[in-house]
Design a protein around this motif. Structure first.
Motif, PDB file in Angstrom:
ATOM      1  N   ASP A  53       0.782  -1.154  -0.290  1.00  0.00           N
ATOM      2  CA  ASP A  53      -0.155  -0.269  -0.169  1.00  0.00           C
ATOM      3  C   ASP A  53       1.340   1.273   0.343  1.00  0.00           C
ATOM      4  OD1 ASP A  53      -2.177   2.095  -0.008  1.00  0.00           O
ATOM      5  OD2 ASP A  53      -2.769   1.618   2.651  1.00  0.00           O
ATOM      6  N   ASP A  54       1.014   1.944  -1.149  1.00  0.00           N
ATOM      7  CA  ASP A  54       1.578   2.924  -1.558  1.00  0.00           C
ATOM      8  C   ASP A  54       1.756   4.591  -0.142  1.00  0.00           C
ATOM      9  OD1 ASP A  54       3.988   4.350  -2.262  1.00  0.00           O
ATOM     10  OD2 ASP A  54       2.571   5.688  -3.526  1.00  0.00           O
ATOM     11  N   ASP A  55       0.216   4.229   0.695  1.00  0.00           N
ATOM     12  CA  ASP A  55       0.284   5.261   1.382  1.00  0.00           C
ATOM     13  C   ASP A  55       1.175   4.986   3.232  1.00  0.00           C
ATOM     14  OD1 ASP A  55      -1.617   7.695   2.654  1.00  0.00           O
ATOM     15  OD2 ASP A  55      -1.965   6.194   4.253  1.00  0.00           O
ATOM     16  N   TYR A  56       1.394   3.416   3.087  1.00  0.00           N
ATOM     17  CA  TYR A  56       2.224   3.353   4.693  1.00  0.00           C
ATOM     18  C   TYR A  56       1.809   3.675   5.314  1.00  0.00           C
ATOM     19  CZ  TYR A  56       5.691   1.451   0.678  1.00  0.00           C
ATOM     20  OH  TYR A  56       6.541   1.240  -0.117  1.00  0.00           O
ATOM     21  N   ALA A  57       0.333   3.905   5.951  1.00  0.00           N
ATOM     22  CA  ALA A  57      -0.220   4.681   6.832  1.00  0.00           C
ATOM     23  C   ALA A  57       0.857   3.872   7.879  1.00  0.00           C
ATOM     24  CB  ALA A  57      -1.568   4.178   6.991  1.00  0.00           C
ATOM     25  N   ASP A  58       0.480   3.046   8.013  1.00  0.00           N
ATOM     26  CA  ASP A  58       1.158   2.332   9.667  1.00  0.00           C
ATOM     27  C   ASP A  58       2.720   2.862   9.965  1.00  0.00           C
ATOM     28  OD1 ASP A  58      -1.201   0.972   9.988  1.00  0.00           O
ATOM     29  OD2 ASP A  58      -0.756  -0.776   9.749  1.00  0.00           O
ATOM     30  N   PHE A  59       3.118   2.779   8.648  1.00  0.00           N
ATOM     31  CA  PHE A  59       5.182   3.266   9.073  1.00  0.00           C
ATOM     32  C   PHE A  59       4.620   4.691   9.533  1.00  0.00           C
ATOM     33  CE2 PHE A  59       8.136   4.472   7.404  1.00  0.00           C
ATOM     34  CZ  PHE A  59       9.645   3.823   7.375  1.00  0.00           C
ATOM     35  N   ARG A  60       4.041   5.741   8.670  1.00  0.00           N
ATOM     36  CA  ARG A  60       4.226   6.734   8.735  1.00  0.00           C
ATOM     37  C   ARG A  60       3.436   6.932   9.857  1.00  0.00           C
ATOM     38  NH1 ARG A  60       0.591   9.934   6.414  1.00  0.00           N
ATOM     39  NH2 ARG A  60      -0.149   8.067   4.906  1.00  0.00           N
ATOM     40  N   ALA A  61       2.345   6.059  10.880  1.00  0.00           N
ATOM     41  CA  ALA A  61       2.077   6.474  12.169  1.00  0.00           C
ATOM     42  C   ALA A  61       2.927   6.290  13.712  1.00  0.00           C
ATOM     43  CB  ALA A  61       0.900   5.818  12.622  1.00  0.00           C
ATOM     44  N   ALA A  62       3.769   5.454  13.000  1.00  0.00           N
ATOM     45  CA  ALA A  62       4.747   5.030  13.453  1.00  0.00           C
ATOM     46  C   ALA A  62       5.527   5.698  13.549  1.00  0.00           C
ATOM     47  CB  ALA A  62       5.416   3.081  13.420  1.00  0.00           C
ATOM     48  N   ALA A  63       6.244   6.098  12.312  1.00  0.00           N
ATOM     49  CA  ALA A  63       7.444   6.521  12.760  1.00  0.00           C
ATOM     50  C   ALA A  63       6.876   8.467  13.407  1.00  0.00           C
ATOM     51  CB  ALA A  63       8.137   7.838  10.378  1.00  0.00           C
ATOM     52  N   GLY A  64       5.663   9.129  13.236  1.00  0.00           N
ATOM     53  CA  GLY A  64       5.717  10.200  13.387  1.00  0.00           C
ATOM     54  C   GLY A  64       5.268  10.036  15.002  1.00  0.00           C
ATOM     55  N   ASP A  65       4.993   8.940  16.296  1.00  0.00           N
ATOM     56  CA  ASP A  65       4.927   8.893  17.331  1.00  0.00           C
ATOM     57  C   ASP A  65       6.901   8.633  17.649  1.00  0.00           C
ATOM     58  OD1 ASP A  65       2.391   9.148  17.699  1.00  0.00           O
ATOM     59  OD2 ASP A  65       2.611   6.692  17.607  1.00  0.00           O
ATOM     60  N   TYR A  66       7.710   7.964  16.064  1.00  0.00           N
ATOM     61  CA  TYR A  66       8.724   7.707  17.176  1.00  0.00           C
ATOM     62  C   TYR A  66       9.476   9.721  16.965  1.00  0.00           C
ATOM     63  CZ  TYR A  66      13.209   5.572  16.988  1.00  0.00           C
ATOM     64  OH  TYR A  66      14.545   5.089  17.565  1.00  0.00           O
ATOM     65  N   VAL A  67       9.445   9.976  16.069  1.00  0.00           N
ATOM     66  CA  VAL A  67      10.047  11.346  16.946  1.00  0.00           C
ATOM     67  C   VAL A  67       9.079  12.928  16.750  1.00  0.00           C
ATOM     68  CG1 VAL A  67      11.940  10.689  14.223  1.00  0.00           C
ATOM     69  CG2 VAL A  67       9.628  12.442  13.419  1.00  0.00           C
ATOM     70  N   GLY A  68       8.223  12.781  17.120  1.00  0.00           N
ATOM     71  CA  GLY A  68       7.537  13.722  17.206  1.00  0.00           C
ATOM     72  C   GLY A  68       7.008  14.394  16.736  1.00  0.00           C
ATOM     73  N   CYS A  69       5.863  14.230  15.616  1.00  0.00           N
ATOM     74  CA  CYS A  69       5.645  14.945  14.519  1.00  0.00           C
ATOM     75  C   CYS A  69       4.280  14.305  13.463  1.00  0.00           C
ATOM     76  CB  CYS A  69       6.198  15.031  12.906  1.00  0.00           C
ATOM     77  SG  CYS A  69       6.957  13.145  12.213  1.00  0.00           S
ATOM     78  N   VAL A  70       3.604  15.105  13.048  1.00  0.00           N
ATOM     79  CA  VAL A  70       2.767  14.322  12.376  1.00  0.00           C
ATOM     80  C   VAL A  70       2.744  13.458  11.085  1.00  0.00           C
ATOM     81  CG1 VAL A  70       1.312  16.575  12.784  1.00  0.00           C
ATOM     82  CG2 VAL A  70       1.750  16.624  10.874  1.00  0.00           C
ATOM     83  N   PRO A  71       2.098  12.414  11.234  1.00  0.00           N
ATOM     84  CA  PRO A  71       1.961  11.670  10.054  1.00  0.00           C
ATOM     85  C   PRO A  71       2.180  11.905   8.733  1.00  0.00           C
ATOM     86  CG  PRO A  71       0.281  10.114  11.961  1.00  0.00           C
ATOM     87  CD  PRO A  71       0.484  11.605  12.043  1.00  0.00           C
ATOM     88  N   GLU A  72       1.685  13.412   8.415  1.00  0.00           N
ATOM     89  CA  GLU A  72       1.354  13.744   7.689  1.00  0.00           C
ATOM     90  C   GLU A  72       2.487  13.937   6.948  1.00  0.00           C
ATOM     91  OE1 GLU A  72      -2.086  12.855   8.583  1.00  0.00           O
ATOM     92  OE2 GLU A  72      -0.640  14.051   9.469  1.00  0.00           O
TER      93      GLU A  72
END
Length: 340
Positions: A53-72
């Motif tokens: 899935d080219d949106d990678y929603a789960d990955f982006r959500a985890a990354a946002g939590d990891y570095v403290g930014c919004v997934p978008e």
């Protein structure tokens, strides 16, 4: 990318060895991995008969939590180096200039030149005082590779503000930042943050990372990103690893303790740079670096010849590993100190 610059380009030497008979201290990757990651990879492999899935929603959500930014604001990439290339692709044109730290990661110069732009070297410990006016990009590596020092948070944010005033994009390479307690600059206006998941989680062959940027800069990165930029296993493994806060905490504690132990012992024979990273830079003095590297290898240890970094002519770099492995490094380098 500038075709003529590509024709004139070359590869950059890196650490890492495929020799199974030696303990590899030349690459700065965690020798441990989160429990359960192999099962995650295998399950994702079974799903790899379909495009991710080219949106990678789960990955982006985890990354946002990891570095403290919004997934978008997260742009998935195949490793931190892919994030750096993407940042330079959308910010540099032929004839532009970019401030880069020296000595530091050799890929900055190469990737900037591949865009037809010119890297302008600045001493790594003076870059935050440099004037960004007239430069399209400025690059900061924190902690810096190979010297290991962390950029002071206040100074870095002040430099980011000066870059915004100068209309200079600040690219911050945070490949080793998660070995520290320092907060990420992810989400700061006018900044592209490049993150690698391969160092902390010990999986350099999986190739997972991401860039972070906001507003127009973030939009440019999102548009320029390659379709399906992460394989299904890389996305699943990256998501799983970033959720393991306990693993990160344990790793930080082990690295800090072992780094100090190595520094104290190695300082008896070598000049050792202060470091906030999972590696140490050693000045071997009058000893021949090639001989130091070969002697260590003969004793079962691979260390990084750091003379491939600009301005370093008598240096090697060593990773910080587990206590028993670090003991092997200390024995090998003690022999080097006696024999070379």
């Amino acid at each position: 990318m500038d075709p003529e610059s590509v024709r004139a380009g070359s590869r950059v030497p890196h650490g890492g060895t495929t020799d199974p008979t030696v303990v590899d201290f030349s690459a700065n990757t965690n020798p441990e991995r989160p429990a359960g990651v192999e099962a995650v990879y295998r399950e994702a492999f079974d799903a790899s008969t379909r495009y991710p899935d080219d949106d990678y929603a789960d990955f982006r959500a985890a990354a946002g939590d990891y570095v403290g930014c919004v997934p978008e604001a997260v742009v998935p990439t195949a490793g931190g180096l892919e994030a750096l290339r993407l940042a330079f692709e959308v910010t540099l044109s032929p004839g532009d200039t970019a401030l880069v730290p020296e000595p530091s990661f050799g890929e900055y110069d190469r990737e900037i030149r591949l865009q037809g732009a010119e890297p302008v070297p600045v001493a790594h410990d003076e870059l935050l005082d440099a004037d960004p006016v007239g430069h399209a990009v400025a690059v900061v590596c924190t902690p810096n590779n190979p010297t290991g020092e962390l950029a002071p948070a206040g100074d870095l944010r002040a430099f980011a503000a000066r870059c915004r005033e100068a209309d200079t994009v600040l690219v911050v390479d945070e490949a080793f930042l998660d070995f520290t307690d320092e907060p990420s600059l992810a989400g700061e206006p006018g900044v592209v943050v490049a993150r690698s998941l391969t160092k902390m989680f010990g999986l350099p062959g999986v190739r997972a990372g991401f860039a972070v940027a906001t507003d127009d800069l973030g939009d440019r990165l999102a548009v320029a990103r390659r379709a399906w930029s992460l394989s299904t296993p890389a996305a699943a493994v990256g998501t799983y690893c970033m959720d393991d806060a306990e693993f990160v905490s344990r790793t930080r504690e082990r690295v800090a303790d072992e780094r100090e132990r190595l520094r104290e012992t190695l300082s008896e024979a070598f000049d050792v740079y202060p470091s906030d990273a999972p590696f140490l830079l050693l000045d071997v003095g009058d000893r021949d670096v090639d001989t130091v590297v070969e002697t260590a290898r003969d004793r079962g240890v691979a260390v990084r010849d750091a003379t491939t970094f600009p301005t370093l002519d008598s240096h090697v770099r060593v990773a910080v590993k587990r206590p028993d492995e670090n003991d092997e490094l200390l024995r090998a380098l003690a022999a080097v100190a006696d024999d070379v």
